[in-house]
Write a protein that holds these residues in place. Structure first.
Motif, PDB file in Angstrom:
ATOM      1  N   VAL A  99       0.836  -1.204   0.000  1.00  0.00           N
ATOM      2  CA  VAL A  99       0.000   0.000   0.000  1.00  0.00           C
ATOM      3  C   VAL A  99       0.869   1.252   0.000  1.00  0.00           C
ATOM      4  CG1 VAL A  99      -1.658   1.347   1.350  1.00  0.00           C
ATOM      5  CG2 VAL A  99      -1.972  -1.117   1.099  1.00  0.00           C
ATOM      6  N   ALA A 102       2.385   1.846  -3.392  1.00  0.00           N
ATOM      7  CA  ALA A 102       1.397   2.359  -4.339  1.00  0.00           C
ATOM      8  C   ALA A 102       1.139   3.847  -4.123  1.00  0.00           C
ATOM      9  CB  ALA A 102       0.089   1.569  -4.208  1.00  0.00           C
ATOM     10  N   LEU A 112      -4.787   8.750  -4.916  1.00  0.00           N
ATOM     11  CA  LEU A 112      -3.903   8.321  -3.840  1.00  0.00           C
ATOM     12  C   LEU A 112      -2.895   9.392  -3.437  1.00  0.00           C
ATOM     13  CD1 LEU A 112      -3.075   4.647  -4.940  1.00  0.00           C
ATOM     14  CD2 LEU A 112      -4.674   5.387  -3.166  1.00  0.00           C
ATOM     15  N   THR A 194      -3.340  -3.206  -4.875  1.00  0.00           N
ATOM     16  CA  THR A 194      -2.315  -2.162  -4.902  1.00  0.00           C
ATOM     17  C   THR A 194      -1.136  -2.557  -5.789  1.00  0.00           C
ATOM     18  OG1 THR A 194      -1.409  -3.115  -2.860  1.00  0.00           O
ATOM     19  CG2 THR A 194      -2.897  -1.235  -2.642  1.00  0.00           C
ATOM     20  N   TYR A 197      -2.145  -2.080  -9.354  1.00  0.00           N
ATOM     21  CA  TYR A 197      -2.105  -0.648  -9.664  1.00  0.00           C
ATOM     22  C   TYR A 197      -0.678  -0.194  -9.948  1.00  0.00           C
ATOM     23  CZ  TYR A 197      -1.899   4.358  -8.676  1.00  0.00           C
ATOM     24  OH  TYR A 197      -1.643   5.707  -8.738  1.00  0.00           O
TER      25      TYR A 197
END
Length: 299
Positions: A99, A102, A112, A194, A197
């Motif tokens: 996380v 990302a 984000l 994540t 991504y």
């Protein structure tokens, strides 16, 4: 089986050494400069993997507790509890690492991006939450672990050479399975999302750079190396984790101590704990440069 056990001890020793090297490396970075969130996460992950290896089965931690004359029951409860807590922290901290990566690489236009500063300021709260959750979540299993006595009389399931697990009733076993699987599916789902991504973002960035750089430069691009590292860690983690889960679930269903299953499970656990630091070491430029410096000084 003895020769195979020696292989596992060598594998475990390599994992402990690699994780100890990472632990001292990140501790030196944290103490020597302003600590970065990535350093704090990686430092905790290395510590968790060390404790995970040492507390697995009749390992070093069990031998230490046995030498202290604390009794077989206390030894079994302690090692089992620590091992379960560390397994939970391993998946949670790996998810936190994915996380954070990302959020870190996200462009300023993404959703984000607004979490970048919040992640840095709230990283300590995240650690406290993860540790508190796993310490509490695994505490319920202490009451079902004890020193091994006699399977035929007590219907205990032997989980190591000296420890056994009392069978739960079907309701508690079902609730425990639902809660555990739900937690793991959620965390792995977040980690895969994540990571996907990041892979998509890095491939898009690589395609944009293709118009500006030569093909030879593109092959050695940091984006491609980062993508390969992320894919390797995530895929390897998911495969090893679910193999471990399937083996543990099979043992619980059979309510028996199977040396073959236990041997395969040790290999799976030691494999992930050993490969993860080796991947981190091989992909870290500062770590490699430090190793080269130490090697040159020794020679």
């Amino acid at each position: 089986m003895s020769s195979l056990e020696n292989v596992f001890y060598i594998q475990a020793g390599l994992g402990v050494l690699a994780n100890m090297f990472l632990l001292f490396f990140y501790i030196s970075k944290i103490l020597g400069d302003r600590p970065k969130p990535m350093d704090l996460i990686s430092c905790q992950l290395a510590f968790v993997h060390i404790m995970m290896i040492l507390s697995e089965g009749d390992n070093l931690l069990a031998n230490i507790l046995e030498s202290l004359k604390l009794g077989n029951d206390i030894k079994c409860k302690t090692t089992f509890y620590i091992n379960r807590v560390m397994r939970g922290l391993s998946i949670c901290i790996t998810c936190l690492l994915a996380v954070f990566q990302a959020v870190t690489i996200s462009p300023s236009t993404s959703l984000l991006a607004k979490f970048k500063h919040k992640v840095k300021t709230h990283i300590i709260y995240a650690f406290s939450l993860l540790w508190s959750f796993n310490l509490t979540f695994s505490s319920r299993l202490i009451f079902y672990v004890s020193g091994f006595t006699n399977v035929s009389d007590t219907h205990q399931m032997k989980v190591t050479k000296s420890c056994s697990f009392f069978p739960m009733n079907y309701i508690l076993r079902g609730l425990n399975l639902i809660v555990t699987v739900s937690r793991d599916i959620f965390i792995i789902g977040v980690m895969l999302t994540t990571s996907t991504y990041m892979v998509i973002f890095l491939f898009r960035h690589q395609r944009q750079c293709k118009h500006l750089h030569s093909i030879s430069h593109l092959r050695a691009s940091p984006e491609k190396r980062a993508t390969q590292t992320i894919l390797l860690l995530v895929i390897f983690f998911v495969v090893m984790y679910w193999l471990d889960f399937i083996i543990s679930f099979t043992s619980v269903l059979l309510l028996m101590y199977d040396p073959v299953l236990l041997t395969v499970q040790k290999f799976v656990i030691f494999a992930y704990s050993t490969v993860t630091p080796l991947v981190q070491i091989s992909s870290g430029k500062k770590i490699i440069s430090m190793l080269k410096t130490l090697y040159s000084k020794c020679h």
